[in-house]
Write an enzyme that holds these catalytic residues in place. Structure first.
Site: not given
Ligand code: BDR
Ligand code: CA
Length: 312
Positions: A240-241
């Protein structure tokens, strides 16, 4: 005092989580949200920004349209990850809130220059096209911005678009190179850190069972986005950048990294968009970024959940 933040973004669900984490925090004031082309073309990212703000019932936040294409090359997009709209997986209502007439890069310049020095942070969640354009429009900006926290680049994890390059850097390497050579203070969140805080099924369930409107909707969007990563990395591994940038502002103690030199490859066909990081100081090049290497994954998700719980 709240941190004053401008978000520059190309949503994408992980961008959406980052925006919502900022909006849900009592520690952050979002001064405006700028859309840039990246995950999907600009007309979609602009619509998705407004969808997120309306979902959070924050139509008071100003939205600006930025670049439709990178500085020096055609746009490369990621529909293969996020679907045609960038928000496939949940059909959010068509937004009706306005887009400001000012270009995103002009807004960044005006907002930063009109406030006291080093008060505004830029959270950059996509290709750096708008940010580089703003720095180009007024060279004094580099001195005036508090910091740019950018999700981009990769080191020992390798790239996610090519073996060498991470998506945001690959899409507009010339912009990344300009930002890194501008003298502005940069904090970089490469894949090396985002791959240490995976979105597992359990963590998605915590969004789903949050008991508000926003959590379960994002559980759907993230489930769609996760399918791609699951196939790529194996079951239950999906980074979940973009929220790493906002969580960094809220709890930097969860992260560790090094102040180093980073250069961007812009010419090689094989390694375009590669972030060449001088971890060991083997060159005399100036240290131009704080590159984050590690994060406490549980702590990271707890900050996100805490913000999300404050949302409608
Ligand atoms: C980055 O690329 C996009 O697909 C994500 O939103 C993130 O900003 C990760 O490489
Ligand atoms: Ca993004």
């Amino acid at each position: 005092m709240k941190k004053q933040v401008i978000i520059d973004t190309d949503p994408g669900p992980d961008d959406g989580v980052a925006i919502l984490t900022a909006l849900g925090s009592p520690m952050i004031e979002v001064l405006g949200v700028c859309a840039v082309a990246g995950n999907v073309p600009l007309h979609h990212t602009l619509r998705n920004v407004r969808k997120v703000l309306e979902l959070a019932e924050r139509q008071d936040v100003r939205v600006f349209a930025g670049a439709e294409a990178p500085l020096a090359r055609p746009l490369f997009t990621a529909e293969y990850v996020h679907g045609k709209t960038g928000f496939d997986g949940y059909d959010l209502p068509e937004p009706s809130m306005p887009v400001q007439s000012q270009h995103a890069a002009d807004f960044i310049v005006e907002e930063v220059m009109s406030r006291p020095p080093r008060t505004i942070t830029l959270c950059a969640l996509g290709p750096l096209t708008n940010v580089a354009s703003a720095l180009e429009r007024d060279r004094r900006l580099a001195e005036r911005i508090e910091q740019i926290v950018w999700m981009g680049g990769a080191s020992s994890e390798g790239g996610n678009v090519t073996p060498a390059a991470e998506f945001n850097c690959y899409v507009d390497p010339e912009a990344a190179a300009r930002v890194l050579s501008s003298g502005v203070r940069v904090v970089m969140m490469p894949l090396d850190v985002t791959h240490k805080a995976h979105m597992t099924t359990d963590r998605v369930e915590r969004f789903r069972t949050m008991g508000n409107k926003v959590g379960p909707i994002f559980a759907e969007l993230l489930t769609y986005a996760k399918q791609f990563d699951w196939q790529k990395y194996g079951a239950d591994r999906a980074p979940l950048h973009d929220p790493t940038t906002v969580v960094w502002l809220l709890q930097p103690g969860l992260f560790s990294g090094l102040h180093v030199n980073v250069e961007i490859e812009t010419t090689s066909p094989l390694t375009t968009g590669m972030t060449v990081i001088d971890w060991w100081g083997v060159t005399s090049r100036q240290k131009n970024a704080y590159v984050v290497q590690d994060v406490d994954g549980d702590g990271f998700y707890n900050v996100i959940f805490e913000s999300f719980r404050r949302l409608p």
